[in-house]
Design a protein around this motif. Sequence first.
Motif, short mmCIF file in Angstrom:
data_model
loop_
_atom_site.label_atom_id
_atom_site.label_comp_id
_atom_site.label_asym_id
_atom_site.label_seq_id
_atom_site.Cartn_x
_atom_site.Cartn_y
_atom_site.Cartn_z
N GLU A 210 81.57 87.45 39.68
CA GLU A 210 81.10 86.13 40.09
C GLU A 210 81.40 85.96 41.57
OE1 GLU A 210 79.38 84.21 38.26
OE2 GLU A 210 79.78 84.85 36.21
N ALA A 211 80.36 85.99 42.40
CA ALA A 211 80.55 86.00 43.85
C ALA A 211 81.00 84.64 44.38
CB ALA A 211 79.26 86.44 44.56
N VAL A 212 80.61 83.56 43.69
CA VAL A 212 81.12 82.23 44.06
C VAL A 212 81.92 81.68 42.89
CG1 VAL A 212 79.22 81.79 45.66
CG2 VAL A 212 79.05 80.97 43.30
N HIS A 213 82.75 80.70 43.18
CA HIS A 213 83.60 80.10 42.16
C HIS A 213 82.74 79.39 41.12
CE1 HIS A 213 86.51 77.80 40.08
NE2 HIS A 213 86.45 76.70 40.81
N ARG A 214 82.75 79.90 39.90
CA ARG A 214 81.98 79.31 38.80
C ARG A 214 82.94 78.44 37.98
NH1 ARG A 214 79.01 82.35 33.77
NH2 ARG A 214 77.49 80.71 33.26
N ASN A 215 82.96 77.18 38.30
CA ASN A 215 83.90 76.26 37.65
C ASN A 215 83.55 76.10 36.17
OD1 ASN A 215 85.91 74.37 37.25
ND2 ASN A 215 85.34 73.13 39.01
N ASP A 216 84.56 75.82 35.35
CA ASP A 216 84.34 75.62 33.92
C ASP A 216 84.07 74.16 33.56
OD1 ASP A 216 86.82 74.55 34.33
OD2 ASP A 216 87.89 75.87 32.94
N ALA A 217 84.07 73.28 34.58
CA ALA A 217 83.85 71.85 34.32
C ALA A 217 83.39 71.17 35.60
CB ALA A 217 85.14 71.20 33.83
N VAL A 218 82.82 69.98 35.45
CA VAL A 218 82.48 69.13 36.58
C VAL A 218 83.45 67.95 36.55
CG1 VAL A 218 80.73 67.65 37.64
CG2 VAL A 218 80.07 69.82 36.56
N LYS A 219 84.45 67.99 37.45
CA LYS A 219 85.48 66.96 37.49
C LYS A 219 85.55 66.39 38.91
CE LYS A 219 89.27 67.55 35.16
NZ LYS A 219 90.57 68.08 34.68
N PRO A 220 84.79 65.33 39.19
CA PRO A 220 84.78 64.77 40.55
C PRO A 220 86.17 64.35 41.01
CG PRO A 220 82.97 63.88 39.25
CD PRO A 220 83.86 64.62 38.30
N LYS B 71 94.65 71.84 41.35
CA LYS B 71 93.75 72.69 40.57
C LYS B 71 93.39 72.04 39.24
CE LYS B 71 96.09 76.70 42.51
NZ LYS B 71 97.07 77.74 42.17
N GLY B 72 94.37 71.38 38.62
CA GLY B 72 94.13 70.72 37.35
C GLY B 72 93.23 69.51 37.47
N PHE B 73 93.13 68.93 38.68
CA PHE B 73 92.22 67.81 38.88
C PHE B 73 90.76 68.25 38.91
CE2 PHE B 73 95.65 65.66 41.73
CZ PHE B 73 96.44 65.45 40.62
N SER C 223 89.30 71.29 37.50
CA SER C 223 88.76 72.14 36.44
C SER C 223 89.59 71.95 35.18
CB SER C 223 88.77 73.62 36.87
OG SER C 223 90.09 74.04 37.15
N VAL C 224 89.08 72.45 34.06
CA VAL C 224 89.82 72.38 32.81
C VAL C 224 90.92 73.42 32.81
CG1 VAL C 224 89.67 72.63 30.30
CG2 VAL C 224 87.87 71.42 31.55
N GLU C 225 90.54 74.67 33.02
CA GLU C 225 91.51 75.74 33.16
C GLU C 225 91.81 75.89 34.65
OE1 GLU C 225 93.13 77.37 30.87
OE2 GLU C 225 92.09 76.35 29.23
N PRO C 226 93.02 75.56 35.10
CA PRO C 226 93.31 75.63 36.54
C PRO C 226 93.01 77.02 37.11
CG PRO C 226 95.08 74.53 35.37
CD PRO C 226 94.17 75.11 34.32
N THR C 227 92.15 77.05 38.11
CA THR C 227 91.78 78.31 38.75
C THR C 227 92.09 78.24 40.23
OG1 THR C 227 89.52 77.48 39.01
CG2 THR C 227 89.97 78.87 37.09
N VAL C 228 92.42 79.38 40.79
CA VAL C 228 92.72 79.46 42.22
C VAL C 228 91.43 79.78 42.96
CG1 VAL C 228 94.15 80.56 43.98
CG2 VAL C 228 95.01 80.34 41.64
N TYR C 229 91.06 78.93 43.90
CA TYR C 229 89.85 79.18 44.67
C TYR C 229 90.08 78.71 46.10
CZ TYR C 229 88.43 74.28 44.97
OH TYR C 229 88.38 72.96 45.28
N GLY C 230 89.24 79.22 46.99
CA GLY C 230 89.21 78.76 48.37
C GLY C 230 87.77 78.54 48.78
#
Length: 268
Positions: A28-38, A226-228, A230-237
């Motif tokens: 996955e070349a870009v961060h594919r989030n597991d949720a939409v959490k504004p 991170k928890g704000f 996504s559902v599963e906290p993921t590390v991204y930049g």
Amino acid sequence: ENEYLIVEFIPELGGRIWRLYDKIHDHEAVHRNDAVKPYPGGFGGAYVAGGIELNYPYAHSVTNAWPRKTEIVENADGSATYTVSEWERVGRTQWAMSFTLSPGESRLKQRVTVYNRSKLPLSFCYWGNAGVQIDLDSKWVFREAMGSEHGGNTVFTWPEFKGLDLSLFKNDLEIIGIYFLDPKYNFFAATNLRDKTGLAHYADRHDLPGKKLWTWGRTPAGENRKGFLSVEPTVYGEIQSGRIINQEHLEWLMPEEYLTWDEQWAPI
């Protein structure tokens, strides 16, 4: 989709590119989030992590989390073009961002056009913001030698500063936002030294001199955010391209002025 890439997008979420999947490296070349959490950040107060965020006329724009007009065209050469467009509500300028995927190419080509249809000068800011998943083996590839602080006035050397190589994520202990100064190169990237994968961006630096890096860092505050998002906290930049060096400044679009430029995103 072609033999190298799968591209997915969400018209209801500002038209952003939600997925850029590299078939060759199963990555996955870009961060594919597991949720939409504004998250209450930026001008729109609804920052969403994931994909490639399309920012105009300001960073984290008001309509980035709103539906935007989109269309897909299949071209005669076998390529397909996805276009996001809008008459933005601040200055009533018109803009469009088109993404083209061609057969036999492992890059996503992007063309941006902006037009001031009014009789007054109008200000704007453009940034293309790609989220990328990272870990302790990740490295930021920016060839510039100096950077300045997001939200501040500190200027510092890059990549080494006070004995730390900040291009290695494992050394990014704090939340870091960096604008790169005096650009001399047409590219930047985020890579993983272990997996030998990453995402690169290319554009003429005279069109897009702005280059930015953002990471939540490795502090408890950064970890909590991170928890704000996504559902599963993921590390991204985030690696970003812009029309000006510092996204806290604005550019002017003269009456009836029309601008266009090209850029490219490519898994590596």
